[in-house]
Design an enzyme around this catalytic site. Structure first.
Site, PDB file in Angstrom:
ATOM      1  N   ASP A   1       0.840  -1.198   0.000  1.00 11.31           N
ATOM      2  CA  ASP A   1       0.000   0.000   0.000  1.00 11.31           C
ATOM      3  C   ASP A   1       0.877   1.251   0.000  1.00 11.31           C
ATOM      4  O   ASP A   1       1.534   1.562   0.982  1.00 11.31           O
ATOM      5  CB  ASP A   1      -0.890   0.001   1.256  1.00 11.31           C
ATOM      6  CG  ASP A   1      -1.824   1.195   1.275  1.00 11.31           C
ATOM      7  OD1 ASP A   1      -2.980   1.040   0.846  1.00 11.31           O
ATOM      8  OD2 ASP A   1      -1.404   2.294   1.702  1.00 11.31           O
TER       9      ASP A   1
ATOM     10  N   TYR B   1       3.666   9.656  -0.593  1.00  6.66           N
ATOM     11  CA  TYR B   1       4.737   8.979   0.148  1.00  6.66           C
ATOM     12  C   TYR B   1       6.076   9.147  -0.580  1.00  6.66           C
ATOM     13  O   TYR B   1       7.138   8.930   0.019  1.00  6.66           O
ATOM     14  CB  TYR B   1       4.467   7.485   0.327  1.00  6.66           C
ATOM     15  CG  TYR B   1       3.194   7.105   1.050  1.00  6.66           C
ATOM     16  CD1 TYR B   1       2.403   8.050   1.706  1.00  6.66           C
ATOM     17  CD2 TYR B   1       2.773   5.769   1.085  1.00  6.66           C
ATOM     18  CE1 TYR B   1       1.229   7.678   2.346  1.00  6.66           C
ATOM     19  CE2 TYR B   1       1.605   5.406   1.734  1.00  6.66           C
ATOM     20  CZ  TYR B   1       0.836   6.354   2.355  1.00  6.66           C
ATOM     21  OH  TYR B   1      -0.322   5.984   2.988  1.00  6.66           O
TER      22      TYR B   1
ATOM     23  N   LYS C   1      -2.608   6.101  -4.299  1.00  7.85           N
ATOM     24  CA  LYS C   1      -3.665   7.054  -3.943  1.00  7.85           C
ATOM     25  C   LYS C   1      -3.469   8.405  -4.630  1.00  7.85           C
ATOM     26  O   LYS C   1      -2.330   8.838  -4.846  1.00  7.85           O
ATOM     27  CB  LYS C   1      -3.695   7.284  -2.421  1.00  7.85           C
ATOM     28  CG  LYS C   1      -3.652   5.981  -1.616  1.00  7.85           C
ATOM     29  CD  LYS C   1      -3.809   6.144  -0.134  1.00  7.85           C
ATOM     30  CE  LYS C   1      -3.487   4.840   0.582  1.00  7.85           C
ATOM     31  NZ  LYS C   1      -2.048   4.635   0.854  1.00  7.85           N
TER      32      LYS C   1
ATOM     33  N   HIS D   1      -7.208  10.043  -1.604  1.00  5.55           N
ATOM     34  CA  HIS D   1      -6.456   9.954  -0.349  1.00  5.55           C
ATOM     35  C   HIS D   1      -7.163  10.643   0.825  1.00  5.55           C
ATOM     36  O   HIS D   1      -7.163  10.119   1.936  1.00  5.55           O
ATOM     37  CB  HIS D   1      -5.046  10.530  -0.554  1.00  5.55           C
ATOM     38  CG  HIS D   1      -4.037   9.962   0.384  1.00  5.55           C
ATOM     39  ND1 HIS D   1      -2.710   9.823   0.057  1.00  5.55           N
ATOM     40  CD2 HIS D   1      -4.144   9.500   1.653  1.00  5.55           C
ATOM     41  CE1 HIS D   1      -2.054   9.283   1.082  1.00  5.55           C
ATOM     42  NE2 HIS D   1      -2.907   9.085   2.058  1.00  5.55           N
TER      43      HIS D   1
END
Ligand code: A2P
Length: 275
Positions: free
Chosen positions: A47, A52, A77, A110
């Site tokens: 995930d 990120y 996301k 998100h």
């Protein structure tokens, strides 16, 4: 190794119930190694998210592992700036490019940033084109889900939300489940810098099964029917967090973990977030 558990989402897609989360896992060797170690240990679910900053390394880890693409469930996301700028489809293509993939298994909004309603239209187009095997949302409260369900024929497959023994978020989980929406837990171990895993109640439960506090918590999520995304950058912990399919918490121990709930979030509130 015991067989890992899976959940069938509302569109028939099968998702492994334990996935490696890579929030705050630095791009480069750290993420490549984390993904490789996880896949070697038997994880088949990773995930990530655009924000990120490690999608490239996730893709690299997938390829290095030698595990066939079709055997791994990959989630990413759509970030808030792209939601606000109505860049859903373009941002998705950019994520695929970084991952080096031609589809993802799950694509999520998100956060419910302004413009999420249009983003949901974009995700439906991506899904219809077969580029995401399932689509869903993250950090949606009950009122967001109600608005979405009232205006869309396509149900989100999942809502990924904060949930841990300290902030169970159970009412939202029950609502989502009643709507046929599965729930994924972020910060399932109480998050980075949290104090959940040092709670002596978890150690005491774990001692009965020969398991660590983290394993008890992951097992608790599994048994309450939630998809759980523990994060670690340490190989031993990554392996440990997947060694959770050979024991069952009793009803009494499940209740003891439930009793840890404080009702306080560790992370941002989806109704007041400012990013
Ligand atoms: P680290 O990455 O240094 O191993 P969450 O999944 O709730 O976000 O929590 C992740 C936090 O828990 C991270 O700080 C991670 O640290 C730590 N962690 C993950 N797995 C374990 C484990 N099995 N035992 C102890 N700490 C863990």
């Amino acid at each position: 190794m015991a067989i890992q558990s899976t959940i069938t989402l509302n569109n028939g897609t099968v998702i492994p119930q334990v996935g490696l989360g890579v929030f705050q896992t630095p791009d480069g060797a750290t993420t490549v190694d984390a993904v490789t170690v996880a896949l070697e240990a038997g994880y088949r679910h990773i995930d990530t998210a655009m924000i990120y900053g490690n999608e490239t390394s996730v893709g690299e880890g997938l390829r290095r592992s030698g595990v066939p693409r079709g055997d791994v469930f990959v989630t990413t996301k759509l970030w808030n700036d792209d939601i606000r700028a109505h860049r859903g489809q373009a941002a998705f293509e950019e994520s695929l490019e970084r991952l080096g993939l031609d589809y993802v298994d799950l694509y999520l909004i998100h956060w419910p940033a302004d413009g999420w309603q249009q983003a949901w239209d974009d995700l439906q187009a991506i899904y219809a084109a077969g580029r995401a095997k399932a689509i869903g949302v993250s950090n949606f409260q009950r009122h967001h889900l109600e608005e979405l369900l009232a205006n869309s024929d396509v149900r989100p497959a999942v809502d990924q939300i904060e949930s841990s023994p300290q902030f169970a978020n159970q009412e939202l989980i029950d609502f989502a489940h009643a709507q046929g929406i599965d729930v994924e837990a972020w910060s399932p171990l109480g998050g980075t810098g949290g104090n959940l895993l040092s709670d002596p109640r978890l150690a005491a439960i774990g001692a009965k099964y020969g398991k660590s506090p983290a394993q008890v918590v992951i097992r608790w999520h599994i048994q309450r029917g939630v998809i759980v995304l523990p994060k670690s950058t340490h190989a031993e912990r990554i392996r440990q967090n997947f060694d959770v399919f050979d024991f069952n918490l009793t009803g009494e121990d499940m209740a003891a973990v439930n009793a840890i709930n404080t009702g306080r979030r560790n992370g941002a509130d989806p109704d007041t977030f400012d990013f």
